[in-house]
Design an enzyme around this catalytic site. Sequence first.
Site, PDB file in Angstrom:
ATOM      1  N   SER A  36     -55.786 -56.170 -36.258  1.00 33.58           N
ATOM      2  CA  SER A  36     -55.613 -57.347 -35.390  1.00 33.58           C
ATOM      3  C   SER A  36     -54.123 -57.744 -35.487  1.00 33.58           C
ATOM      4  O   SER A  36     -53.243 -57.131 -36.213  1.00 33.58           O
ATOM      5  CB  SER A  36     -56.490 -58.385 -35.774  1.00 33.58           C
ATOM      6  OG  SER A  36     -55.845 -59.112 -36.873  1.00 33.58           O
ATOM      7  N   LYS A  37     -53.793 -58.604 -34.741  1.00 35.45           N
ATOM      8  CA  LYS A  37     -52.374 -59.014 -34.597  1.00 35.45           C
ATOM      9  C   LYS A  37     -51.723 -59.285 -36.072  1.00 35.45           C
ATOM     10  O   LYS A  37     -50.382 -58.837 -36.100  1.00 35.45           O
ATOM     11  CB  LYS A  37     -52.256 -60.050 -33.795  1.00 35.45           C
ATOM     12  CG  LYS A  37     -51.986 -60.135 -32.342  1.00 35.45           C
ATOM     13  CD  LYS A  37     -50.552 -59.840 -32.093  1.00 35.45           C
ATOM     14  CE  LYS A  37     -49.948 -59.287 -30.889  1.00 35.45           C
ATOM     15  NZ  LYS A  37     -49.590 -57.915 -30.785  1.00 35.45           N
ATOM     16  N   ARG A  38     -52.619 -59.684 -36.904  1.00 38.53           N
ATOM     17  CA  ARG A  38     -51.627 -60.183 -38.029  1.00 38.53           C
ATOM     18  C   ARG A  38     -51.206 -58.963 -38.977  1.00 38.53           C
ATOM     19  O   ARG A  38     -50.701 -58.904 -39.880  1.00 38.53           O
ATOM     20  CB  ARG A  38     -52.529 -61.259 -39.041  1.00 38.53           C
ATOM     21  CG  ARG A  38     -53.872 -60.766 -39.361  1.00 38.53           C
ATOM     22  CD  ARG A  38     -54.715 -61.921 -39.657  1.00 38.53           C
ATOM     23  NE  ARG A  38     -56.031 -61.067 -39.948  1.00 38.53           N
ATOM     24  CZ  ARG A  38     -56.403 -60.602 -40.989  1.00 38.53           C
ATOM     25  NH1 ARG A  38     -55.324 -60.443 -42.000  1.00 38.53           N
ATOM     26  NH2 ARG A  38     -57.556 -60.092 -41.203  1.00 38.53           N
ATOM     27  N   HIS A  39     -51.904 -57.874 -38.602  1.00 33.73           N
ATOM     28  CA  HIS A  39     -51.300 -56.684 -39.233  1.00 33.73           C
ATOM     29  C   HIS A  39     -50.307 -55.926 -38.563  1.00 33.73           C
ATOM     30  O   HIS A  39     -49.656 -54.750 -38.859  1.00 33.73           O
ATOM     31  CB  HIS A  39     -52.601 -55.347 -39.018  1.00 33.73           C
ATOM     32  CG  HIS A  39     -53.774 -55.740 -39.632  1.00 33.73           C
ATOM     33  ND1 HIS A  39     -54.953 -55.938 -39.200  1.00 33.73           N
ATOM     34  CD2 HIS A  39     -53.994 -55.866 -41.170  1.00 33.73           C
ATOM     35  CE1 HIS A  39     -55.675 -56.355 -39.952  1.00 33.73           C
ATOM     36  NE2 HIS A  39     -55.334 -56.174 -41.260  1.00 33.73           N
ATOM     37  N   GLY A  40     -49.326 -56.864 -37.753  1.00 30.02           N
ATOM     38  CA  GLY A  40     -48.423 -56.343 -37.046  1.00 30.02           C
ATOM     39  C   GLY A  40     -48.824 -55.877 -35.618  1.00 30.02           C
ATOM     40  O   GLY A  40     -49.559 -56.400 -34.868  1.00 30.02           O
TER      41      GLY A  40
END
Length: 483
Positions: free
Chosen positions: A249-253
Amino acid sequence: MAIRVRFAPSPTGLPHVGVIRTAIFDWLLARHYHGQFILRIEDTDRSRYVEGAVEEIIGALKWLGMDIDEGPGQIGGDHGPYFQSKRLSLYHRYADYLVESGKAYWCDCSAERLDELRASQEAAKQDIRYDNLCRELALEGSPGDGKHVLRFKIPEGGTTTFHDELRGDITVENATLDDLVLIKRDGFPTYHFACCIDDHHMAISHVLRGEEWIPSAPKHQLIYEAIGAEPPKFVHVPVILGPDKKKLSKRHGATNVLEYKNMGYLPEALFNFLALIGWNPGDDEEILPREELVEKFSVERINTSAGVFDIEKLDWMNGAYIRAMDTGELTSRLKPFMAEWGWIDGNWEPWGEDYVESVVELMKERMNRLTELREKAGFFFEDFDGFDPADVKKSFRGDDILSRLRMVRDALANCDFSLTALESAVRGTADALEVGAGKIIHPVRLAASGVTAGPGLFEMLELLGKDRVLARIDKAIAWVEAQ
RNA sequence: GGCCCCAUCGUCUAGGGGUUAGGACACAGGCUUUUCAAGCCUGCGACACGGGUUCGAUUCCCGUUGGGGCUACCA
């Protein structure tokens, strides 16, 4: 049997790497069997439609080199339209048929009632499912009348089995399935209904999709049986996880593939890398150009377990592609980045294409991402001020640093800057001073480039040219004197 | 809660009833060397657990645990 594979994203956002990996499998399968790769836009949820998403998706496929045989707009094809929102009458025809044959029914339960139902079932720790209230009511309705949804009659009792190409037969109790909605209140079909009908009408042979669809596959099996159609082959592919093993998801980059373009990854490297998450050719080969992937791809070798997106391995693979690439080609890939950094304009000016290409030749072994060139080769295009204390400590060391710098400056001033002349000037200085070559080489490198890491010194000096090298050494001498 | 899927080095994975469990990334060391890389060599490092089946299970079966997913008038 003709191999026809579709990639069917919903235009609700940017093309996620997990979704694109499925598209890669789709494309590889189609190309391996000389079949068709079809793009279908699943835009049945009007509220989630994102403007421009379709263009982004097509752009991502194009960037990665996946050509589309049939698809929306300009692409065309014999099985269109390729927007589900333009196929409503088809779905409505099937809706009528199912109602007439008693396999579906109109339901007027309100959202509020359904919410309450869910809440009470949850409180009572019961299965959460529609209670079939309208199933035997034979309500009158029509698609999009604003009052009714059409529900599918799941058979009472018994089991349903569908075949997954990777996992074999999967059987579930019909009692665990509930009467799903086929046509929504606004007249649009749900995913389940539209995709079954379209896959059938578009003569899709293989449905590749994420494994999150496994639980609804039995419903699809039942829908196919109800409309009297042979289901396509189902291939549920494993998901891609982030480093923490949670769904990417987004928080993995970056999750949008086009962001990888901006980060300096080559499309052929990303394509290769993504193809190897959840699939492998069975030998030890890892650097597999597109043609080899096409040749070796097979559904049977797709894995069933989820894989982690390891960006460090992507970096390595990207570097391998960069090193193997023709320098001229690599230079043209780098051009837009260098233009953005203000090094050159659209005509390679003020440096000229030859100079730029020479820089790339010297640097291509030293970068994994195109964007790394900015930090590593800036000194070829821009002057710099001052030095990093750690670098100074390493290369401008010793009381005699000034004399060494002055001595080599003079030798260089009397040198024609050919590779051999450069080398003898530098090594000659070391000999004259009776010091190791490194005592001259390292200071010259720092003075000329501003950093301690870079290409071979003589190639570097040759490319920088006499004027700049002498000027930079003079500047370094002045800088050291001032310390 | 119910249902479903999955399980080999940190990561991507090969393999499969009897193997020194193979490769790649990363990491460590070495070689090379004017630096940094690249390249080459070496090292580190895995079959989740418990029961079966079997002469023999990492491999087959069951269970447990763990992870993931679904349980929308989203896809």
